[in-house]
Motif scaffolding. Sequence first.
Motif, PDB file in Angstrom:
ATOM      1  N   PRO A 231      53.345  67.121  48.908  1.00 32.32           N
ATOM      2  CA  PRO A 231      52.798  65.748  49.493  1.00 32.32           C
ATOM      3  C   PRO A 231      51.352  66.122  48.138  1.00 32.32           C
ATOM      4  O   PRO A 231      50.012  65.884  48.924  1.00 32.32           O
ATOM      5  CB  PRO A 231      52.169  65.693  51.011  1.00 32.32           C
ATOM      6  N   LEU A 232      51.014  65.864  47.317  1.00 25.94           N
ATOM      7  CA  LEU A 232      50.344  66.357  46.291  1.00 25.94           C
ATOM      8  C   LEU A 232      49.008  65.185  46.357  1.00 25.94           C
ATOM      9  O   LEU A 232      47.971  65.362  46.000  1.00 25.94           O
ATOM     10  CB  LEU A 232      50.644  66.149  45.082  1.00 25.94           C
ATOM     11  N   VAL A 233      49.655  64.037  46.428  1.00 23.87           N
ATOM     12  CA  VAL A 233      49.022  62.765  46.297  1.00 23.87           C
ATOM     13  C   VAL A 233      47.763  63.112  48.276  1.00 23.87           C
ATOM     14  O   VAL A 233      46.561  62.759  47.805  1.00 23.87           O
ATOM     15  CB  VAL A 233      49.718  61.105  46.301  1.00 23.87           C
ATOM     16  N   THR A 234      48.841  62.956  48.822  1.00 25.79           N
ATOM     17  CA  THR A 234      47.581  63.661  50.281  1.00 25.79           C
ATOM     18  C   THR A 234      46.718  64.157  50.339  1.00 25.79           C
ATOM     19  O   THR A 234      45.444  64.801  50.612  1.00 25.79           O
ATOM     20  CB  THR A 234      48.895  63.362  51.420  1.00 25.79           C
TER      21      THR A 234
ATOM     22  N   VAL B 292      47.531  62.808  58.734  1.00 26.15           N
ATOM     23  CA  VAL B 292      48.966  63.080  58.513  1.00 26.15           C
ATOM     24  C   VAL B 292      49.805  62.118  58.260  1.00 26.15           C
ATOM     25  O   VAL B 292      51.316  62.470  57.922  1.00 26.15           O
ATOM     26  CB  VAL B 292      48.778  62.907  60.216  1.00 26.15           C
ATOM     27  N   MET B 293      49.657  60.921  59.299  1.00 26.39           N
ATOM     28  CA  MET B 293      50.911  59.618  58.614  1.00 26.39           C
ATOM     29  C   MET B 293      50.484  59.689  57.666  1.00 26.39           C
ATOM     30  O   MET B 293      51.883  59.033  56.501  1.00 26.39           O
ATOM     31  CB  MET B 293      49.910  58.605  59.368  1.00 26.39           C
ATOM     32  N   LEU B 294      49.251  59.649  56.104  1.00 23.30           N
ATOM     33  CA  LEU B 294      49.401  59.488  54.391  1.00 23.30           C
ATOM     34  C   LEU B 294      50.731  60.900  54.511  1.00 23.30           C
ATOM     35  O   LEU B 294      51.820  60.144  53.546  1.00 23.30           O
ATOM     36  CB  LEU B 294      48.388  59.890  54.074  1.00 23.30           C
ATOM     37  N   GLY B 295      50.355  61.907  54.982  1.00 24.47           N
ATOM     38  CA  GLY B 295      51.424  62.437  54.375  1.00 24.47           C
ATOM     39  C   GLY B 295      53.519  63.144  55.037  1.00 24.47           C
ATOM     40  O   GLY B 295      53.667  62.751  54.089  1.00 24.47           O
ATOM     41  N   LEU B 296      53.237  61.897  55.839  1.00 28.00           N
ATOM     42  CA  LEU B 296      54.233  62.477  56.681  1.00 28.00           C
ATOM     43  C   LEU B 296      55.421  60.461  55.150  1.00 28.00           C
ATOM     44  O   LEU B 296      56.078  60.808  55.314  1.00 28.00           O
ATOM     45  CB  LEU B 296      54.397  61.867  57.967  1.00 28.00           C
ATOM     46  N   LEU B 297      54.438  60.048  55.437  1.00 29.76           N
ATOM     47  CA  LEU B 297      54.502  58.689  54.438  1.00 29.76           C
ATOM     48  C   LEU B 297      55.303  58.949  53.402  1.00 29.76           C
ATOM     49  O   LEU B 297      56.011  59.057  52.772  1.00 29.76           O
ATOM     50  CB  LEU B 297      53.562  57.703  54.603  1.00 29.76           C
TER      51      LEU B 297
ATOM     52  N   GLY C 232      59.172  59.497  51.016  1.00 30.43           N
ATOM     53  CA  GLY C 232      59.404  58.683  50.147  1.00 30.43           C
ATOM     54  C   GLY C 232      59.121  57.296  49.750  1.00 30.43           C
ATOM     55  O   GLY C 232      59.004  56.908  48.816  1.00 30.43           O
ATOM     56  N   LEU C 233      57.341  57.111  50.298  1.00 35.27           N
ATOM     57  CA  LEU C 233      56.772  55.660  49.860  1.00 35.27           C
ATOM     58  C   LEU C 233      56.747  56.407  49.154  1.00 35.27           C
ATOM     59  O   LEU C 233      56.205  57.413  48.229  1.00 35.27           O
ATOM     60  CB  LEU C 233      55.955  55.482  51.127  1.00 35.27           C
TER      61      LEU C 233
END
Length: 143
Positions: free
Chosen positions: A9-12, A68-73, A77-78
């Motif tokens: 999750p590089l963007v996160t 955490v939510m951002l990383g899980l999303l 695959g978002l």
Amino acid sequence: MTGSIVTLPLVTLLFAALHALLMLALLVPISRHRHASRISLGDGGDPALLRKIRVHANFVENVPLALVMLGLLELSGLGRSWIAALGAALLVGRLLHAASFSRRPGNSFGRFWGTAITWGVLLAMAVSGAWLAGGALLATGGA
């Protein structure tokens, strides 16, 4: 793990790093104030120190779950553009809130919109997460 591809999750990670820098920036005025006022614990009844502590505390109350939510999303695959937009909006919200509330107590443009943006991002991520997880569970029969 030979033969498997791990998507990071590089963007996160980028937005987590930026938020960590903001958190450090919020801690510096607290430390300086404590040192200058010789207040080691609590706020010592100093309203200016209390406000600085609350700015940091509000950050800590909102940002960890959001990241955490951002990383899980992102892992779910978002699209990266959505992740980047959510991360950027969260950062803008936190910057607005911190900059405004740090200067003076009470209601202000930055405090209101910083809170509203943060809550909007949390709501958007909660709905997106429920949608993605629910769809995936239905598609796999819950397995």
